[in-house]
Design a protein around this motif. Structure first.
Motif, PDB file in Angstrom:
ATOM      1  N   PRO A 220      34.595  67.161  56.145  1.00 19.11           N
ATOM      2  CA  PRO A 220      35.153  67.881  54.944  1.00 19.11           C
ATOM      3  C   PRO A 220      34.628  67.587  53.664  1.00 19.11           C
ATOM      4  O   PRO A 220      34.572  66.575  53.360  1.00 19.11           O
ATOM      5  N   ALA A 221      34.068  68.832  52.875  1.00 22.05           N
ATOM      6  CA  ALA A 221      33.339  68.631  51.581  1.00 22.05           C
ATOM      7  C   ALA A 221      34.312  67.726  50.625  1.00 22.05           C
ATOM      8  O   ALA A 221      33.787  66.954  49.682  1.00 22.05           O
ATOM      9  N   LEU A 222      35.412  67.983  50.879  1.00 22.91           N
ATOM     10  CA  LEU A 222      36.504  67.398  50.044  1.00 22.91           C
ATOM     11  C   LEU A 222      36.514  65.878  49.850  1.00 22.91           C
ATOM     12  O   LEU A 222      36.838  65.197  49.087  1.00 22.91           O
ATOM     13  N   GLY A 223      36.136  65.211  51.023  1.00 20.37           N
ATOM     14  CA  GLY A 223      35.964  63.847  51.358  1.00 20.37           C
ATOM     15  C   GLY A 223      34.623  63.205  50.701  1.00 20.37           C
ATOM     16  O   GLY A 223      34.158  62.024  50.934  1.00 20.37           O
ATOM     17  N   LEU A 224      33.580  64.251  50.410  1.00 25.46           N
ATOM     18  CA  LEU A 224      32.273  63.705  50.097  1.00 25.46           C
ATOM     19  C   LEU A 224      32.054  64.125  48.567  1.00 25.46           C
ATOM     20  O   LEU A 224      31.679  63.286  47.801  1.00 25.46           O
ATOM     21  N   ALA A 225      31.861  65.321  48.276  1.00 26.55           N
ATOM     22  CA  ALA A 225      31.424  65.590  47.020  1.00 26.55           C
ATOM     23  C   ALA A 225      32.529  65.562  45.765  1.00 26.55           C
ATOM     24  O   ALA A 225      33.657  65.955  45.978  1.00 26.55           O
ATOM     25  N   CYS A 226      32.151  65.082  44.608  1.00 31.65           N
ATOM     26  CA  CYS A 226      33.159  64.997  43.497  1.00 31.65           C
ATOM     27  C   CYS A 226      32.432  65.110  42.111  1.00 31.65           C
ATOM     28  O   CYS A 226      32.621  64.184  41.474  1.00 31.65           O
ATOM     29  N   GLY A 227      31.758  66.295  41.804  1.00 27.69           N
ATOM     30  CA  GLY A 227      31.295  66.436  40.620  1.00 27.69           C
ATOM     31  C   GLY A 227      29.827  66.394  40.131  1.00 27.69           C
ATOM     32  O   GLY A 227      29.363  65.662  41.386  1.00 27.69           O
ATOM     33  N   ASP A 228      29.381  66.540  39.512  1.00 26.41           N
ATOM     34  CA  ASP A 228      27.801  66.251  39.039  1.00 26.41           C
ATOM     35  C   ASP A 228      27.400  64.904  39.095  1.00 26.41           C
ATOM     36  O   ASP A 228      26.309  64.586  40.072  1.00 26.41           O
ATOM     37  N   ASP A 229      28.105  64.027  38.972  1.00 24.91           N
ATOM     38  CA  ASP A 229      27.836  62.503  38.901  1.00 24.91           C
ATOM     39  C   ASP A 229      28.543  61.839  40.165  1.00 24.91           C
ATOM     40  O   ASP A 229      28.632  60.804  40.388  1.00 24.91           O
ATOM     41  N   GLY A 230      29.349  62.675  40.716  1.00 20.43           N
ATOM     42  CA  GLY A 230      30.176  62.117  42.084  1.00 20.43           C
ATOM     43  C   GLY A 230      31.480  61.293  41.611  1.00 20.43           C
ATOM     44  O   GLY A 230      32.051  60.624  42.316  1.00 20.43           O
ATOM     45  N   LEU A 231      31.782  61.321  40.149  1.00 18.11           N
ATOM     46  CA  LEU A 231      32.649  60.227  39.629  1.00 18.11           C
ATOM     47  C   LEU A 231      33.919  60.969  39.123  1.00 18.11           C
ATOM     48  O   LEU A 231      34.636  60.274  38.540  1.00 18.11           O
ATOM     49  N   ASP A 232      34.140  62.211  39.391  1.00 21.97           N
ATOM     50  CA  ASP A 232      35.213  62.867  38.760  1.00 21.97           C
ATOM     51  C   ASP A 232      36.469  62.072  39.204  1.00 21.97           C
ATOM     52  O   ASP A 232      37.671  62.058  38.391  1.00 21.97           O
ATOM     53  N   LEU A 233      36.805  61.962  40.282  1.00 22.19           N
ATOM     54  CA  LEU A 233      38.061  61.156  40.873  1.00 22.19           C
ATOM     55  C   LEU A 233      37.775  59.611  40.672  1.00 22.19           C
ATOM     56  O   LEU A 233      39.087  59.201  40.025  1.00 22.19           O
ATOM     57  N   VAL A 234      36.686  59.010  40.541  1.00 24.45           N
ATOM     58  CA  VAL A 234      36.775  57.590  40.539  1.00 24.45           C
ATOM     59  C   VAL A 234      37.183  57.193  38.911  1.00 24.45           C
ATOM     60  O   VAL A 234      37.776  56.422  38.556  1.00 24.45           O
ATOM     61  N   ARG A 235      36.682  58.104  37.910  1.00 24.16           N
ATOM     62  CA  ARG A 235      37.317  58.203  36.504  1.00 24.16           C
ATOM     63  C   ARG A 235      38.797  57.914  36.495  1.00 24.16           C
ATOM     64  O   ARG A 235      39.310  57.061  35.849  1.00 24.16           O
ATOM     65  N   ARG A 236      39.371  58.908  37.393  1.00 26.11           N
ATOM     66  CA  ARG A 236      40.898  58.828  37.199  1.00 26.11           C
ATOM     67  C   ARG A 236      41.415  57.615  37.973  1.00 26.11           C
ATOM     68  O   ARG A 236      42.592  57.015  37.605  1.00 26.11           O
ATOM     69  N   LEU A 237      40.881  57.098  39.172  1.00 24.18           N
ATOM     70  CA  LEU A 237      41.141  55.978  39.519  1.00 24.18           C
ATOM     71  C   LEU A 237      41.235  54.851  38.911  1.00 24.18           C
ATOM     72  O   LEU A 237      42.112  53.880  38.796  1.00 24.18           O
TER      73      LEU A 237
END
Length: 304
Positions: A220-237
């Motif tokens: 599932p792409a939802l579990g892999l990709a997360c924005g240009d630098d990959g950190l869209d979710l990590v920023r929020r966490l």
């Protein structure tokens, strides 16, 4: 695949190794080479354990077993489906987990931390643990084995992933102290705090995602990709971690190759980047005190 020559378990493993090499398959979903991948596929398809006695390898197969293996090997080669999906199971921390294309194949180096009970970083045995972006539930369930008195929450945005996680909770008989919560990041956990938060979130940046081998297209792409630098979710966490950690809690997040982006985005933060004897990289640790100290900074780095 000749019926006259491939008769035993060993025959099929040997043939698979040769074909996997010839066809240039990618190995990165719980195995690192053609031999282990072929062994996992053949033994898994025949419902035999990984540590099967050597004598079993020379057992001759029935025609229906040969046909079944023929089909799975063809799909592994032609469709590039990861072996774990073909056999419906993957190992993590020495434990079996049900997996299918609703969840990523377990492979996180965090397994090594769980085996060591996150020492020397955890000051005491955690009473509550959160596995954020849980997928199959493998990290949280393995934590439940490592910390036998802990309550463990498995959280994910995907209802489909949580269906798999619930199956694994039931498979391991942990319904009394492991449960699932649906939500985006911490959204399903208002006011809750944990002694240990562990997360293997989507973190692949756009460049890496575009160049990933074909095997990853089945995940599932939802579990892999997360924005240009990959950190869209990590920023929020990171921005919300202080609100969900107990006073002496610990946060562990895997970001893989996006470690370079984390270090560039937060040069002021003294992340502890963990080393792994069994391979793996890009996993950082922060104490609750650090999350509180830098919370304002983390919030300023959120995307608008």
């Amino acid at each position: 695949m000749s019926r006259s020559h491939l008769r035993t378990v060993r025959d099929h493993i040997r043939w698979a190794v040769s074909q996997f090499h010839r066809e240039g398959l990618f190995f990165g979903h719980g195995t690192e080479n053609a031999w282990d991948d072929a062994r996992q596929l053949v033994l898994g398809a025949l419902h035999l354990p990984w540590e099967v006695a050597d004598a079993y390898l020379d057992c001759r197969l029935e025609e229906d077993e040969i046909e079944h293996l023929r089909d799975l090997l063809r799909r592994r080669i032609e469709e590039r489906i990861p072996t774990a999906y073909l056999v419906g199971e993957a190992m993590f921390c020495g434990l079996p987990f049900l997996v299918d294309e609703r969840v990523l194949v377990p492979r996180s180096p965090i397994a090594e931390l769980i085996a060591e009970q996150f020492q020397p970083w955890l000051p005491k045995q955690p009473a509550r643990i959160l596995d954020l972006c849980t997928g199959s539930g493998c990290i949280g369930i393995a934590c439940a084995y490592a910390f036998e008195q802990a309550e463990v929450v498995l959280a994910d945005i995907s209802f489909e992933a949580l269906e798999v996680a619930n199956q694994n909770i039931e498979r391991h008989g942990l319904e009394e102290r492991v449960y699932t919560v649906q939500g985006d990041g911490y959204d399903g956990l208002p006011g809750q705090r944990f002694d240990l938060i562990v997360s293997n979130p989507p973190y692949v940046d756009a460049e890496d995602f575009a160049g990933m081998p074909a095997e990853y297209q089945h995940e599932p792409a939802l579990g892999l990709a997360c924005g240009d630098d990959g950190l869209d979710l990590v920023r929020r966490l990171l921005a919300q971690a202080a609100d969900h950690l107990s006073e002496h809690g610990v946060l562990v997040i895997e970001v893989g190759n996006s470690q370079v982006h984390v270090e560039a985005l937060y040069p002021e933060v003294d992340f502890t980047w963990l080393d792994f004897e069994q391979g793996g990289h890009g996993v950082f640790l922060l104490a609750a005190s650090q999350c509180r100290e830098h919370q304002a900074l983390f919030k300023t780095r959120l995307r608008p």
